[in-house]
Design a protein around this motif. Structure first.
Motif, PDB file in Angstrom:
ATOM      1  N   ILE A   2       0.863  -1.175   0.000  1.00 22.13           N
ATOM      2  CA  ILE A   2       0.000   0.000   0.000  1.00 22.13           C
ATOM      3  C   ILE A   2       0.903   1.230   0.000  1.00 22.13           C
ATOM      4  O   ILE A   2       1.823   1.332   0.806  1.00 22.13           O
ATOM      5  N   VAL A   3       0.629   2.143  -0.921  1.00 20.17           N
ATOM      6  CA  VAL A   3       1.403   3.382  -1.032  1.00 20.17           C
ATOM      7  C   VAL A   3       0.416   4.526  -0.788  1.00 20.17           C
ATOM      8  O   VAL A   3      -0.570   4.663  -1.512  1.00 20.17           O
ATOM      9  N   ALA A   4       0.686   5.315   0.260  1.00 20.57           N
ATOM     10  CA  ALA A   4      -0.247   6.361   0.662  1.00 20.57           C
ATOM     11  C   ALA A   4       0.463   7.704   0.738  1.00 20.57           C
ATOM     12  O   ALA A   4       1.615   7.783   1.161  1.00 20.57           O
ATOM     13  N   ALA A   5      -0.251   8.759   0.337  1.00 21.79           N
ATOM     14  CA  ALA A   5       0.302  10.112   0.378  1.00 21.79           C
ATOM     15  C   ALA A   5      -0.839  11.094   0.577  1.00 21.79           C
ATOM     16  O   ALA A   5      -1.950  10.881   0.085  1.00 21.79           O
ATOM     17  N   ILE A   6      -0.546  12.164   1.302  1.00 25.41           N
ATOM     18  CA  ILE A   6      -1.578  13.151   1.617  1.00 25.41           C
ATOM     19  C   ILE A   6      -1.078  14.566   1.339  1.00 25.41           C
ATOM     20  O   ILE A   6       0.122  14.827   1.408  1.00 25.41           O
ATOM     21  N   CYS A  28      -5.656   6.077 -12.066  1.00 23.59           N
ATOM     22  CA  CYS A  28      -6.147   5.931 -10.696  1.00 23.59           C
ATOM     23  C   CYS A  28      -6.985   7.127 -10.280  1.00 23.59           C
ATOM     24  O   CYS A  28      -6.748   8.244 -10.733  1.00 23.59           O
ATOM     25  N   ASP A  29      -7.942   6.897  -9.379  1.00 25.16           N
ATOM     26  CA  ASP A  29      -8.588   7.999  -8.680  1.00 25.16           C
ATOM     27  C   ASP A  29      -7.565   8.523  -7.689  1.00 25.16           C
ATOM     28  O   ASP A  29      -6.871   7.740  -7.029  1.00 25.16           O
ATOM     29  N   ALA A  30      -7.461   9.836  -7.564  1.00 27.23           N
ATOM     30  CA  ALA A  30      -6.505  10.426  -6.629  1.00 27.23           C
ATOM     31  C   ALA A  30      -7.010  11.792  -6.197  1.00 27.23           C
ATOM     32  O   ALA A  30      -7.847  12.407  -6.858  1.00 27.23           O
ATOM     33  N   VAL A  33      -9.184   6.135  -2.800  1.00 28.75           N
ATOM     34  CA  VAL A  33      -8.547   4.815  -2.742  1.00 28.75           C
ATOM     35  C   VAL A  33      -8.662   4.215  -4.132  1.00 28.75           C
ATOM     36  O   VAL A  33      -9.755   4.134  -4.700  1.00 28.75           O
ATOM     37  N   SER A  34      -7.523   3.801  -4.679  1.00 28.04           N
ATOM     38  CA  SER A  34      -7.500   3.226  -6.015  1.00 28.04           C
ATOM     39  C   SER A  34      -6.445   2.130  -6.048  1.00 28.04           C
ATOM     40  O   SER A  34      -5.241   2.420  -6.072  1.00 28.04           O
ATOM     41  N   GLY A  35      -6.894   0.889  -6.009  1.00 31.69           N
ATOM     42  CA  GLY A  35      -5.949  -0.225  -5.957  1.00 31.69           C
ATOM     43  C   GLY A  35      -5.136  -0.149  -4.677  1.00 31.69           C
ATOM     44  O   GLY A  35      -5.690  -0.012  -3.587  1.00 31.69           O
ATOM     45  N   ASN A  36      -3.815  -0.185  -4.829  1.00 33.37           N
ATOM     46  CA  ASN A  36      -2.930  -0.140  -3.656  1.00 33.37           C
ATOM     47  C   ASN A  36      -2.524   1.286  -3.287  1.00 33.37           C
ATOM     48  O   ASN A  36      -1.654   1.475  -2.447  1.00 33.37           O
ATOM     49  N   LYS A  37      -3.166   2.289  -3.893  1.00 32.75           N
ATOM     50  CA  LYS A  37      -2.819   3.682  -3.618  1.00 32.75           C
ATOM     51  C   LYS A  37      -3.933   4.384  -2.858  1.00 32.75           C
ATOM     52  O   LYS A  37      -5.103   4.253  -3.199  1.00 32.75           O
ATOM     53  N   ILE A  38      -3.521   5.129  -1.834  1.00 28.78           N
ATOM     54  CA  ILE A  38      -4.465   5.919  -1.041  1.00 28.78           C
ATOM     55  C   ILE A  38      -3.913   7.340  -0.986  1.00 28.78           C
ATOM     56  O   ILE A  38      -2.763   7.549  -0.606  1.00 28.78           O
ATOM     57  N   THR A  39      -4.747   8.307  -1.376  1.00 24.72           N
ATOM     58  CA  THR A  39      -4.323   9.709  -1.341  1.00 24.72           C
ATOM     59  C   THR A  39      -5.327  10.520  -0.527  1.00 24.72           C
ATOM     60  O   THR A  39      -6.513  10.198  -0.483  1.00 24.72           O
ATOM     61  N   GLY A  80      -6.325   8.397   7.755  1.00 25.74           N
ATOM     62  CA  GLY A  80      -5.832   7.375   8.677  1.00 25.74           C
ATOM     63  C   GLY A  80      -6.774   6.191   8.795  1.00 25.74           C
ATOM     64  O   GLY A  80      -6.339   5.034   8.823  1.00 25.74           O
ATOM     65  N   VAL A  81      -8.066   6.459   8.833  1.00 29.09           N
ATOM     66  CA  VAL A  81      -9.052   5.380   8.902  1.00 29.09           C
ATOM     67  C   VAL A  81      -8.974   4.519   7.641  1.00 29.09           C
ATOM     68  O   VAL A  81      -9.058   3.286   7.703  1.00 29.09           O
ATOM     69  N   GLU A  82      -8.773   5.147   6.484  1.00 23.64           N
ATOM     70  CA  GLU A  82      -8.653   4.374   5.244  1.00 23.64           C
ATOM     71  C   GLU A  82      -7.371   3.539   5.229  1.00 23.64           C
ATOM     72  O   GLU A  82      -7.356   2.429   4.678  1.00 23.64           O
ATOM     73  N   LEU A  83      -6.300   4.042   5.838  1.00 25.46           N
ATOM     74  CA  LEU A  83      -5.073   3.241   5.950  1.00 25.46           C
ATOM     75  C   LEU A  83      -5.335   2.017   6.813  1.00 25.46           C
ATOM     76  O   LEU A  83      -4.929   0.899   6.461  1.00 25.46           O
ATOM     77  N   VAL A  84      -6.020   2.220   7.939  1.00 22.39           N
ATOM     78  CA  VAL A  84      -6.369   1.093   8.820  1.00 22.39           C
ATOM     79  C   VAL A  84      -7.243   0.097   8.064  1.00 22.39           C
ATOM     80  O   VAL A  84      -7.018  -1.120   8.134  1.00 22.39           O
ATOM     81  N   SER A  85      -8.212   0.590   7.317  1.00 21.87           N
ATOM     82  CA  SER A  85      -9.089  -0.290   6.546  1.00 21.87           C
ATOM     83  C   SER A  85      -8.298  -1.130   5.545  1.00 21.87           C
ATOM     84  O   SER A  85      -8.522  -2.336   5.403  1.00 21.87           O
ATOM     85  N   ALA A  86      -7.370  -0.492   4.854  1.00 20.55           N
ATOM     86  CA  ALA A  86      -6.563  -1.207   3.860  1.00 20.55           C
ATOM     87  C   ALA A  86      -5.699  -2.283   4.505  1.00 20.55           C
ATOM     88  O   ALA A  86      -5.476  -3.348   3.924  1.00 20.55           O
ATOM     89  N   LEU A  87      -5.227  -2.015   5.707  1.00 18.83           N
ATOM     90  CA  LEU A  87      -4.352  -2.973   6.396  1.00 18.83           C
ATOM     91  C   LEU A  87      -5.123  -4.052   7.155  1.00 18.83           C
ATOM     92  O   LEU A  87      -4.736  -5.222   7.144  1.00 18.83           O
TER      93      LEU A  87
END
Length: 183
Positions: A98-102, A118-120, A142-148, A159-166
Motif C-alpha cells: 500500500i502506497v499512501a500520500a496526503i 487511478c482515482d486520486a 482509494v484506487s488499488g494499492n494507492k491511497i491519497t 488514517g481510517v482508510e489506511l487502517v481499513s486497507a491494512l
C-alpha cells in the motif's frame, strides 16, 4: 502477524498529516516506524515542532505492508528530492504494498507515474502533478494499492482508510467510533 507501516519524515512535514494517521494505525496494533530522511532522527515540522523518528533512512529498512508520505512544504519537496525515498516508493508499488500520500505528497506518486488511471486527490493547486490520474477532489481517494488524501483536515479520514486497507473495514470503523469520529 502484526501489519507494519513506514512513514517517511522530512524537514517541513505537516505534523497533523503524519501523526494523526500514525496514531490511528498504532491504536489498531499496526507497527509503525517513523523514518527520518535526515542524517539524524530529529525532524522539524512545517510549524517548528521537533519530532524524534524511530530511525534514519541510513538504517536498514524494516519489512512493511504500507508506505506513507505526509505532505507539507517544504517537506514534500524534501521527500521528492531524495532518490532513496523515490526508489523505495517504486519498489513498494512494484511489490503491491500500500502506497499512501496526503496533501502535496501525492505529487510524488504522480511524478513517478504511479497514479495513471487511478482515482486520486491532493491539496488544491497540486493537481497538475498527478499525471494521468482522475482527480476526485474528495477528502480521500482509494484506487488499488494507492491511497491519497487532500490535506490536514482529512488526516483522520485518511488514517481510517489506511487502517481499513491494512486490517479491514470493521477495524477501521471501530477505531473511528472509539475516537468519536462518527459523532
Amino acid at each position: 502477524m502484526a501489519k507494519k507501516a513506514i512513514v517517511y519524515l522530512a524537514d517541513g512535514f505537516e505534523e497533523t498529516e503524519a501523526l494523526a494517521p500514525v496514531d490511528l494505525m498504532r491504536r489498531c496494533g499496526v507497527e509503525v516506524t517513523l523514518i527520518s530522511i535526515n542524517q539524524t532522527k530529529t525532524v522539524t515540522s512545517s510549524h517548528g515542532i521537533i519530532i524524534t523518528a524511530d530511525q534514519t533512512l541510513a538504517e536498514s529498512l524494516p519489512i512493511y505492508d504500507l508506505l506513507m508520505l505526509p505532505g507539507g512544504m517544504p517537506g514534500t519537496s524534501n521527500l521528492n528530492a531524495n532518490e532513496i525515498v523515490r526508489s523505495e516508493i517504486l519498489r513498494a508499488n512494484d511489490n503491491k504494498k500500500i502506497v499512501a500520500a496526503i496533501c502535496a505528497a501525492p505529487m510524488i506518486l504522480g511524478q513517478l507515474g504511479l497514479l495513471k488511471g487511478c482515482d486520486a486527490t491532493c491539496f488544491p493547486g497540486f493537481e497538475q502533478y498527478l499525471e494521468g490520474a482522475k482527480v476526485t477532489g474528495k477528502a480521500v481517494a482509494v484506487s488499488g494499492n494507492k491511497i491519497t488524501g487532500i490535506g490536514a483536515g482529512a488526516a483522520l479520514t485518511f488514517g481510517v482508510e489506511l487502517v481499513s486497507a491494512l486490517l479491514g473495514r470493521e477495524v477501521a470503523d471501530n477505531v473511528a467510533s472509539q475516537i468519536q469520529m462518527n459523532k
